[in-house]
Design a protein around this motif. Structure first.
Motif, PDB file in Angstrom:
ATOM      1  N   ARG A  36      10.332  -0.062  13.438  1.00 43.50           N
ATOM      2  CA  ARG A  36      11.532  -0.878  13.338  1.00 43.50           C
ATOM      3  C   ARG A  36      11.302  -2.286  12.798  1.00 43.50           C
ATOM      4  O   ARG A  36      12.245  -2.897  12.286  1.00 43.50           O
ATOM      5  N   SER A  37      10.085  -2.813  12.943  1.00 42.03           N
ATOM      6  CA  SER A  37       9.853  -4.194  12.533  1.00 42.03           C
ATOM      7  C   SER A  37       9.556  -4.281  11.034  1.00 42.03           C
ATOM      8  O   SER A  37       9.179  -3.296  10.387  1.00 42.03           O
ATOM      9  N   ARG A  38       9.694  -5.484  10.513  1.00 42.17           N
ATOM     10  CA  ARG A  38       9.394  -5.700   9.096  1.00 42.17           C
ATOM     11  C   ARG A  38       7.909  -5.497   8.817  1.00 42.17           C
ATOM     12  O   ARG A  38       7.541  -4.897   7.804  1.00 42.17           O
ATOM     13  N   PHE A  39       7.051  -5.991   9.729  1.00 45.25           N
ATOM     14  CA  PHE A  39       5.613  -5.801   9.524  1.00 45.25           C
ATOM     15  C   PHE A  39       5.248  -4.324   9.607  1.00 45.25           C
ATOM     16  O   PHE A  39       4.370  -3.847   8.881  1.00 45.25           O
ATOM     17  N   GLY A  40       5.929  -3.579  10.472  1.00 52.52           N
ATOM     18  CA  GLY A  40       5.687  -2.142  10.547  1.00 52.52           C
ATOM     19  C   GLY A  40       6.042  -1.449   9.240  1.00 52.52           C
ATOM     20  O   GLY A  40       5.331  -0.541   8.782  1.00 52.52           O
ATOM     21  N   LEU A  41       7.144  -1.881   8.623  1.00 53.49           N
ATOM     22  CA  LEU A  41       7.538  -1.334   7.323  1.00 53.49           C
ATOM     23  C   LEU A  41       6.477  -1.642   6.281  1.00 53.49           C
ATOM     24  O   LEU A  41       6.099  -0.776   5.466  1.00 53.49           O
ATOM     25  N   VAL A  42       5.961  -2.870   6.293  1.00 55.77           N
ATOM     26  CA  VAL A  42       4.913  -3.259   5.355  1.00 55.77           C
ATOM     27  C   VAL A  42       3.646  -2.442   5.602  1.00 55.77           C
ATOM     28  O   VAL A  42       2.975  -2.015   4.655  1.00 55.77           O
ATOM     29  N   MET A  43       3.324  -2.203   6.867  1.00 55.86           N
ATOM     30  CA  MET A  43       2.158  -1.388   7.202  1.00 55.86           C
ATOM     31  C   MET A  43       2.297   0.020   6.627  1.00 55.86           C
ATOM     32  O   MET A  43       1.353   0.560   6.034  1.00 55.86           O
ATOM     33  N   ARG A  44       3.460   0.625   6.816  1.00 55.49           N
ATOM     34  CA  ARG A  44       3.675   1.987   6.328  1.00 55.49           C
ATOM     35  C   ARG A  44       3.655   2.043   4.800  1.00 55.49           C
ATOM     36  O   ARG A  44       3.146   2.998   4.208  1.00 55.49           O
ATOM     37  N   ALA A  45       4.203   1.019   4.153  1.00 56.67           N
ATOM     38  CA  ALA A  45       4.168   0.974   2.691  1.00 56.67           C
ATOM     39  C   ALA A  45       2.736   0.854   2.185  1.00 56.67           C
ATOM     40  O   ALA A  45       2.344   1.525   1.221  1.00 56.67           O
ATOM     41  N   THR A  46       1.954   0.025   2.852  1.00 54.02           N
ATOM     42  CA  THR A  46       0.550  -0.146   2.455  1.00 54.02           C
ATOM     43  C   THR A  46      -0.226   1.139   2.681  1.00 54.02           C
ATOM     44  O   THR A  46      -1.101   1.498   1.892  1.00 54.02           O
ATOM     45  N   GLN A  47       0.082   1.835   3.763  1.00 53.86           N
ATOM     46  CA  GLN A  47      -0.600   3.088   4.053  1.00 53.86           C
ATOM     47  C   GLN A  47      -0.307   4.141   2.991  1.00 53.86           C
ATOM     48  O   GLN A  47      -1.203   4.878   2.557  1.00 53.86           O
ATOM     49  N   LEU A  48       0.938   4.216   2.556  1.00 56.61           N
ATOM     50  CA  LEU A  48       1.322   5.236   1.578  1.00 56.61           C
ATOM     51  C   LEU A  48       0.685   4.998   0.218  1.00 56.61           C
ATOM     52  O   LEU A  48       0.203   5.933  -0.423  1.00 56.61           O
ATOM     53  N   ASP A  49       0.668   3.743  -0.238  1.00 54.42           N
ATOM     54  CA  ASP A  49       0.111   3.446  -1.562  1.00 54.42           C
ATOM     55  C   ASP A  49      -0.265   1.973  -1.622  1.00 54.42           C
ATOM     56  O   ASP A  49       0.589   1.105  -1.801  1.00 54.42           O
ATOM     57  N   ARG A  50      -1.552   1.710  -1.460  1.00 55.45           N
ATOM     58  CA  ARG A  50      -2.030   0.327  -1.415  1.00 55.45           C
ATOM     59  C   ARG A  50      -1.756  -0.401  -2.724  1.00 55.45           C
ATOM     60  O   ARG A  50      -1.327  -1.559  -2.729  1.00 55.45           O
ATOM     61  N   GLU A  51      -2.009   0.264  -3.849  1.00 53.17           N
ATOM     62  CA  GLU A  51      -1.845  -0.398  -5.144  1.00 53.17           C
ATOM     63  C   GLU A  51      -0.385  -0.735  -5.426  1.00 53.17           C
ATOM     64  O   GLU A  51      -0.055  -1.834  -5.891  1.00 53.17           O
ATOM     65  N   THR A  52       0.510   0.228  -5.155  1.00 50.67           N
ATOM     66  CA  THR A  52       1.930  -0.029  -5.382  1.00 50.67           C
ATOM     67  C   THR A  52       2.447  -1.138  -4.475  1.00 50.67           C
ATOM     68  O   THR A  52       3.222  -2.005  -4.896  1.00 50.67           O
ATOM     69  N   ALA A  53       2.002  -1.135  -3.218  1.00 51.57           N
ATOM     70  CA  ALA A  53       2.405  -2.192  -2.290  1.00 51.57           C
ATOM     71  C   ALA A  53       1.977  -3.556  -2.791  1.00 51.57           C
ATOM     72  O   ALA A  53       2.735  -4.530  -2.731  1.00 51.57           O
ATOM     73  N   SER A  54       0.761  -3.636  -3.313  1.00 50.64           N
ATOM     74  CA  SER A  54       0.270  -4.901  -3.853  1.00 50.64           C
ATOM     75  C   SER A  54       1.081  -5.333  -5.063  1.00 50.64           C
ATOM     76  O   SER A  54       1.377  -6.520  -5.242  1.00 50.64           O
ATOM     77  N   THR A  55       1.474  -4.365  -5.899  1.00 55.28           N
ATOM     78  CA  THR A  55       2.275  -4.662  -7.083  1.00 55.28           C
ATOM     79  C   THR A  55       3.622  -5.272  -6.707  1.00 55.28           C
ATOM     80  O   THR A  55       4.130  -6.159  -7.401  1.00 55.28           O
ATOM     81  N   PHE A  56       4.190  -4.824  -5.587  1.00 57.52           N
ATOM     82  CA  PHE A  56       5.483  -5.329  -5.130  1.00 57.52           C
ATOM     83  C   PHE A  56       5.351  -6.605  -4.310  1.00 57.52           C
ATOM     84  O   PHE A  56       6.325  -7.057  -3.699  1.00 57.52           O
ATOM     85  N   GLY A  57       4.172  -7.200  -4.294  1.00 58.86           N
ATOM     86  CA  GLY A  57       3.982  -8.493  -3.661  1.00 58.86           C
ATOM     87  C   GLY A  57       3.595  -8.460  -2.196  1.00 58.86           C
ATOM     88  O   GLY A  57       3.592  -9.510  -1.533  1.00 58.86           O
ATOM     89  N   ILE A  58       3.285  -7.291  -1.676  1.00 57.49           N
ATOM     90  CA  ILE A  58       2.860  -7.204  -0.278  1.00 57.49           C
ATOM     91  C   ILE A  58       1.427  -7.721  -0.172  1.00 57.49           C
ATOM     92  O   ILE A  58       0.539  -7.249  -0.894  1.00 57.49           O
ATOM     93  N   PRO A  59       1.155  -8.691   0.693  1.00 57.78           N
ATOM     94  CA  PRO A  59      -0.207  -9.219   0.842  1.00 57.78           C
ATOM     95  C   PRO A  59      -1.092  -8.227   1.602  1.00 57.78           C
ATOM     96  O   PRO A  59      -1.223  -8.300   2.833  1.00 57.78           O
TER      97      PRO A  59
END
Length: 294
Positions: free
Chosen positions: A166-189
């Motif tokens: 439910r949290s924003r950081f949890g969403l970022v965690m799941r996005a990073t888990q699914l695809d680290r490179e794509t997450a980085s491209t979208f500005g996720i640290p």
């Protein structure tokens, strides 16, 4: 007194084991699921949590309840800070390479273990329970503190699930888990996410240790068995699967309690190890594990 009381007692003891094992193993699973790092030093974060609990109990003295609450707060903070240093100055410099990080965390394991031996000593040390209340069940009285362990672990696991989903950081965690490179491209640290995940995993291990030290004394080698059981749980549940980790911890914990009471603890460990072999052969992804998901 027939079979029922012994089964109830064995199940309760197994649930206590499962509750602590859940907290320990979800941290390990979280780190692997998001970072793809096998943290061999995870057991030493657990051990450090127990040492912090002992230190706080000594500082507080005759107020075990105050010491327990203080340890629940201080242990994850202190251990999390140590974990942050390990991630920041070791794992990040290795760019989270899977093979290199295994070797590095083995080195961290021995460094933390020897540091604990030097400053804490070789002897196991007791920690007083925050309260000594017996709850009367139909056939016998049972430790109220052990029931509190089950309740506290359940609340923390529900909190982690809500945070992860439910949290924003949890969403970022799941996005990073699914695809680290794509997450980085979208500005996720990504590196900051990894730091947060590593600290969170270590913090849960520390809390697990605080909960168990009134039952199992603090010792500088206590992380070894805990790490082995955590790996068994994570493999059976599915690498990176939080739900699978919780399910496997419950199965292993309750089975361990029942088999230990009716047969022997050694047999319980043998069956758990055999279960890992069967899972690896017939369902390598684990009970609930799916590629790229937790």
């Amino acid at each position: 007194m027939g079979f029922g009381p012994y089964l109830l007692l064995a199940t309760l003891e197994g649930l206590v084991t499962a509750a602590v094992l859940c907290l320990m193993a979800v941290g390990l699973s979280l780190v692997f699921g998001v970072m793809r790092v096998v943290n061999v030093a995870h057991g030493e974060f657990y051990m450090l949590g127990a040492i912090v609990a002992w230190w706080v109990s000594q500082a507080v003295g005759t107020h075990p309840a105050v010491g327990f609450l203080a340890a629940l707060v201080l242990a994850p903070v202190v251990v999390g800070a140590i974990a942050w240093l390990c991630e920041r100055f070791v794992l990040r410099r290795l760019k989270y390479d899977p093979e290199a990080t295994i070797v590095a965390t083995i080195g961290i394991l021995y460094m933390l273990q020897q540091a604990a031996l030097t400053f804490f000593g070789p002897n196991a040390q007791p920690v007083a329970a925050p309260f000594n209340i017996r709850i009367q069940l139909p056939w016998f009285g049972y430790s109220g503190y052990k029931l509190a362990i089950i309740a506290i672990s359940g609340v923390l696991l529900l909190g982690l699930w809500a945070f992860y989903r439910r949290s924003r950081f949890g969403l970022v965690m799941r996005a990073t888990q699914l695809d680290r490179e794509t997450a980085s491209t979208f500005g996720i640290p990504v590196e900051r996410v990894f730091s947060g995940v590593f600290v969170l995993g270590a913090g849960f291990a520390a809390i697990a240790a605080v909960l168990i030290t009134p039952i199992q004394q603090a010792h500088y080698l206590m992380g070894q068995d805990a790490l082995l059981l955590s790996f068994i749980v994570v493999i059976i549940g599915g690498l990176g699967s939080l739900g699978g980790t919780v399910l496997a911890a419950l199965l292993i914990g309750v089975a361990d309690g029942v088999i230990s009471v009716f047969f022997s603890p050694t047999l319980a460990k043998m069956i758990a190890t055999g279960a890992v072999a069967l899972v690896l052969v017939f369902r390598p992804q684990g009970l609930l594990g799916k590629k790229g998901a937790a």
